[in-house]
Design a protein around this motif. Structure first.
Motif, PDB file in Angstrom:
ATOM      1  N   PRO A  52     -52.935 -10.540  63.367  1.00 24.95           N
ATOM      2  CA  PRO A  52     -52.259 -11.598  62.597  1.00 24.95           C
ATOM      3  C   PRO A  52     -52.553 -12.980  63.178  1.00 24.95           C
ATOM      4  N   PHE A  53     -52.398 -13.993  62.357  1.00 25.86           N
ATOM      5  CA  PHE A  53     -52.580 -15.372  62.794  1.00 25.86           C
ATOM      6  C   PHE A  53     -51.234 -15.991  63.157  1.00 25.86           C
ATOM      7  N   ASN A  54     -51.254 -16.844  64.168  1.00 26.34           N
ATOM      8  CA  ASN A  54     -50.046 -17.506  64.644  1.00 26.34           C
ATOM      9  C   ASN A  54     -49.825 -18.816  63.895  1.00 26.34           C
ATOM     10  N   PRO A  55     -48.587 -19.337  63.891  1.00 25.75           N
ATOM     11  CA  PRO A  55     -48.305 -20.597  63.191  1.00 25.75           C
ATOM     12  C   PRO A  55     -49.127 -21.781  63.687  1.00 25.75           C
ATOM     13  N   ASP A  56     -49.560 -21.757  64.973  1.00 27.48           N
ATOM     14  CA  ASP A  56     -50.310 -22.892  65.515  1.00 27.48           C
ATOM     15  C   ASP A  56     -51.800 -22.825  65.189  1.00 27.48           C
ATOM     16  N   GLY A  57     -52.200 -21.838  64.408  1.00 28.00           N
ATOM     17  CA  GLY A  57     -53.598 -21.724  64.021  1.00 28.00           C
ATOM     18  C   GLY A  57     -54.401 -20.758  64.860  1.00 28.00           C
ATOM     19  N   THR A  58     -53.901 -20.364  66.020  1.00 25.91           N
ATOM     20  CA  THR A  58     -54.564 -19.323  66.803  1.00 25.91           C
ATOM     21  C   THR A  58     -54.252 -17.969  66.171  1.00 25.91           C
ATOM     22  N   PHE A  59     -54.846 -16.943  66.683  1.00 30.72           N
ATOM     23  CA  PHE A  59     -54.543 -15.598  66.201  1.00 30.72           C
ATOM     24  C   PHE A  59     -54.151 -14.726  67.389  1.00 30.72           C
ATOM     25  N   ALA A  60     -53.394 -13.680  67.106  1.00 33.08           N
ATOM     26  CA  ALA A  60     -52.946 -12.777  68.165  1.00 33.08           C
ATOM     27  C   ALA A  60     -54.156 -12.059  68.754  1.00 33.08           C
ATOM     28  N   VAL A  61     -54.206 -11.958  70.068  1.00 32.73           N
ATOM     29  CA  VAL A  61     -55.381 -11.390  70.727  1.00 32.73           C
ATOM     30  C   VAL A  61     -55.083 -10.108  71.491  1.00 32.73           C
ATOM     31  N   CYS A  62     -53.811  -9.758  71.630  1.00 33.59           N
ATOM     32  CA  CYS A  62     -53.429  -8.607  72.465  1.00 33.59           C
ATOM     33  C   CYS A  62     -52.754  -7.534  71.616  1.00 33.59           C
ATOM     34  N   TYR A  63     -53.352  -6.346  71.580  1.00 30.78           N
ATOM     35  CA  TYR A  63     -52.774  -5.227  70.834  1.00 30.78           C
ATOM     36  C   TYR A  63     -52.281  -4.180  71.817  1.00 30.78           C
ATOM     37  N   ASP A  64     -50.984  -3.888  71.766  1.00 31.98           N
ATOM     38  CA  ASP A  64     -50.357  -2.869  72.607  1.00 31.98           C
ATOM     39  C   ASP A  64     -50.395  -1.553  71.840  1.00 31.98           C
ATOM     40  N   THR A  65     -51.176  -0.613  72.317  1.00 33.07           N
ATOM     41  CA  THR A  65     -51.355   0.634  71.573  1.00 33.07           C
ATOM     42  C   THR A  65     -50.111   1.513  71.601  1.00 33.07           C
ATOM     43  N   LYS A  66     -49.234   1.273  72.575  1.00 36.52           N
ATOM     44  CA  LYS A  66     -48.007   2.067  72.638  1.00 36.52           C
ATOM     45  C   LYS A  66     -47.017   1.642  71.562  1.00 36.52           C
ATOM     46  N   SER A  67     -46.828   0.335  71.419  1.00 38.98           N
ATOM     47  CA  SER A  67     -45.861  -0.173  70.439  1.00 38.98           C
ATOM     48  C   SER A  67     -46.496  -0.462  69.085  1.00 38.98           C
ATOM     49  N   GLY A  68     -47.840  -0.549  69.067  1.00 41.41           N
ATOM     50  CA  GLY A  68     -48.524  -0.858  67.825  1.00 41.41           C
ATOM     51  C   GLY A  68     -48.336  -2.291  67.369  1.00 41.41           C
ATOM     52  N   THR A  69     -48.120  -3.196  68.322  1.00 39.99           N
ATOM     53  CA  THR A  69     -47.847  -4.592  67.973  1.00 39.99           C
ATOM     54  C   THR A  69     -48.900  -5.523  68.561  1.00 39.99           C
ATOM     55  N   TRP A  70     -49.111  -6.649  67.868  1.00 42.35           N
ATOM     56  CA  TRP A  70     -49.993  -7.718  68.326  1.00 42.35           C
ATOM     57  C   TRP A  70     -49.164  -8.837  68.941  1.00 42.35           C
TER      58      TRP A  70
END
Length: 682
Positions: free
Chosen positions: A385-403
């Motif tokens: 997903p993209f963040n409000p500041d224009g960057t995008f999420a770079v870290c995916y936690d495979t345990k929680s399934g979240t970025w």
């Protein structure tokens, strides 16, 4: 805005490569002092009038005391050498003093200072020195890997984390010889467009109280002048004597650094002096960078593992980090035993990097599974997903399934990897479906361009320079003028900020807030891509400036090490790079920009850069173990971030071999791919 910068930079490459103007020396005799003056005809560096030699004979409050100054009693010549002699007399005997000077073919003055103790008893608590004075106030200091024109940007964030220099009377910045990747200090007078540099031949000292005591090198500011100094041990910075930049956030006491001269002891210190004019402020450091290369000639790549062996080992380790589930596939940033299952783009994770690198290296590796891994890993990353500041999420936690997370450094590096992967896949038609990659990269470039082209864009550090290269490449991939416009605007802003070194490239490392080689690399990479995409020679000259800052972090000599994990491997430090002004250890990051150093060598016709680039890549393979693993944080000096940090005397020679984040592998594969595209096989 950049007319005056461009006029200067049009001649910068010629200036840096020009034949050296000869530094010469003369012996003057005001009031019988026999002062030695080093000059290029206009600028000067001189020895102190109170005495050519200065010897401290005591130690109080963590610093030298009891100074004795001696003037030469005779001058003679022998061959190409001029030899000055003198004598310091003490109750225990005489200290015989000799200075020898000659001119080198590189335009330097070669100096050898000799101390010979002729007494019948040991002369205790002695500090030997070399002192060289340059007149002027507010002189800018460059100490490679340590201080960049005062570390103004790091000091503005937290002056306690880095060594700071303002050039004001009473300031000092003196560090161990073995801390320097390139063993020189440079003083620049921006008002007079003058510079001086002193290159030392690093060495430990015999007779030291401490087991692993070396000579030190640095500068001290006085009223109306600054001294470049070499001492037989004492160090200090930021207003505190006898401390080492030993930890990430604070110094440690490093005192009692005198020596005891036993009967018959001879100590010699060798160094080189260069005095020269410059065409523009902020360029004084460039000449000594190349002088250091000429002096140390760090070009023997064949003593290290060959390209093919390195690629095979790194790929084998990369496979050990591959993991996948129902909803993800990619390369784990951490050791699987750590329990942290994360796929991370950019910085320490570099999960997008193999998507380009393995395409190029597939013929070398001969693994039919590469196509599937490249396709699925990059496809997965496009779902962030993209963040409000224009960057995008770079870290995916495979345990929680979240970025989570997202920053310009990581995003810019990931975007560049996607751009390279798309470009290579298009050109070579390897059967990849790049549709998801292209949609993601367009979205990222739209976001970055919108941010950069806004009227209020004012980046905090050079970190956002990592956007320049992917925007420049993507402007061609997608024939998008807005991306080109954004790349050029960013390049011009960072050139304006850093070419004069009123603030050096900084902020490229996420665990430090200071001048660093990553920030310089962001600018170097961006400027060079702009030159290649837009054919504007300004960018080449800007790239040369940023590259030279990167090179100043590169070790050009093999630093002898005490017993420890590094000496277990007969470790050779040449080709490795210091991290930053705050984190004073070595890492393999230099392999990432080694291909661009090679490319610059070809563009500029400088074979030194071509040869050095191969050493940078191959030398950094030394600590790869049989499983293909390799750690970070090589402790060449009195600094550490991990391990036993209870004593400053336990730091040097250590190696944090268990911190095996994926970038250490990814950068080798990425650089190997770019070398292959440049036609480099070994």
């Amino acid at each position: 805005m950049f007319k005056r910068i461009s006029v200067f930079l049009a001649s910068l490459a010629i200036l840096v490569q020009a034949a050296y103007a000869q530094t010469r020396f003369a012996i003057q005799d005001p009031e019988g002092s026999r002062t030695v003056v080093f000059t290029d005809g206009t600028d000067t560096l001189r020895t102190p009038q109170e005495g050519l030699w200065s010897i401290a004979t005591g130690w109080e409050d963590d610093w030298m005391t009891g100074w004795v100054h001696v003037r030469p009693s005779s001058v003679e010549t022998s061959g190409g050498w001029t030899i000055l002699k003198g004598k310091a007399s003490f109750p225990q005997g005489d200290l015989l003093l000799t200075d020898s000077y000659s001119l080198t073919g590189e335009g330097l003055v070669h100096c050898v200072r000799r101390f010979e103790w002729n007494g019948s008893e040991t002369l205790p608590k002695v500090t030997l020195s070399v002192r060289l004075q340059k007149e002027g106030t507010g002189l800018q200091l460059m100490a490679p890997g340590i201080i960049y024109y005062g570390n103004k940007n790091g000091a503005a964030v937290n002056p306690e984390l880095v060594a700071v220099w303002n050039g004001q009377p009473g300031e000092f910045a003196i560090f161990e010889d073995h801390r320097y990747p390139m063993p020189f200090v440079m003083l620049e007078d921006p008002s007079g467009l003058e510079a001086v540099a002193v290159h030392t031949v690093p060495s430990p000292v015999r007779g030291a109280v401490l087991q692993d005591q070396w000579w030190s090198l640095g500068a001290e500011a006085r009223d109306g002048l600054t001294e470049i100094v070499l001492y037989s041990g004492p160090i200090g910075y930021n207003g505190t004597h006898s401390v080492a930049k030993a930890l990430q956030r604070k110094p440690m006491r490093y005192s009692d650094t005198w020596i005891d001269l036993e009967p018959g002891r001879v100590v010699e210190k060798e160094y080189y002096i260069d005095v020269y004019g410059i065409s523009r402020k902020g360029t004084g450091f460039q000449r000594p960078v190349y002088t250091a290369l000429d002096l140390y000639k760090p070009y023997d790549a064949d003593r290290f593992a060959p390209f093919g062996e390195i690629i095979e080992a790194k790929y084998r380790f990369a496979l050990s980090r591959w993991f996948e589930g129902e909803s993800f596939a990619g390369f784990d940033m951490y050791d699987p035993r750590s329990g942290r299952k994360r796929i991370v783009m950019g910085w320490c994770g570099q999960a997008a990097s193999p998507g380009y690198a393995l395409q190029v290296l597939s013929k070398d590796l001969g693994d039919p599974s590469i196509h599937d891994r490249v396709q699925r890993s990059l496809d997965f990353l496009t779902g962030c997903p993209f963040n409000p500041d224009g960057t995008f999420a770079v870290c995916y936690d495979t345990k929680s399934g979240t970025w989570s997370q997202g920053d310009p450094v990581s995003c810019g590096q990931a975007m560049y990897n996607f751009a390279k992967a798309i470009g290579y896949a298009r050109k070579h038609r390897g059967g990849y479906d790049t549709s998801k990659w292209e949609a993601f990269l367009r979205k990222a470039c739209d976001s970055a361009s919108s941010r950069i082209l806004s009227d209020g864009w004012d980046p905090v550090s050079t970190a956002e320079a990592f956007y320049i290269a992917p925007l420049a490449v993507s402007s061609g991939l997608f024939r998008n003028k807005e991306y080109a416009k954004a790349a050029r605007k960013a390049a011009e802003l960072f050139a304006e900020r850093h070419l004069e070194m009123d603030g050096c490239y900084w902020g490229g490392t996420l665990d430090a807030t200071c001048e660093d080689k990553e920030g310089a690399w962001a600018a170097f990479q961006g400027f060079l891509e702009c030159y290649e995409r837009f054919s504007d020679r300004r960018y080449l000259e800007w790239a040369r400036h940023a590259m030279d800052v990167c090179l100043s972090y590169t070790v050009v000599w093999d630093i002898p090490l005490p017993p420890g994990r590094l000496s277990d491997h007969a470790f050779k430090s040449t080709g490795w790079t210091v991290v930053s002004a705050q984190n004073q250890h070595l890492d393999v990051y230099g392999v990432l920009f080694a291909p661009e150093v090679y490319k610059m060598g070809k563009i500029l016709g400088d074979e030194r850069l071509v040869r050095l680039s191969k050493v940078m890549f191959r030398s950094c393979s030394q600590l790869i173990d049989p499983s293909g693993s390799q750690g970070e944080q090589v402790q060449h000096t009195n600094f550490a971030q991990q391990g036993d940090m209870s004593s400053v005397y336990k730091l040097r020679g250590g190696y944090s071999e268990n911190w095996t984040v994926f970038w250490i592998t990814a950068h080798f594969l990425n650089a190997a791919a770019r070398f292959r595209e440049l036609g480099v096989r070994e």
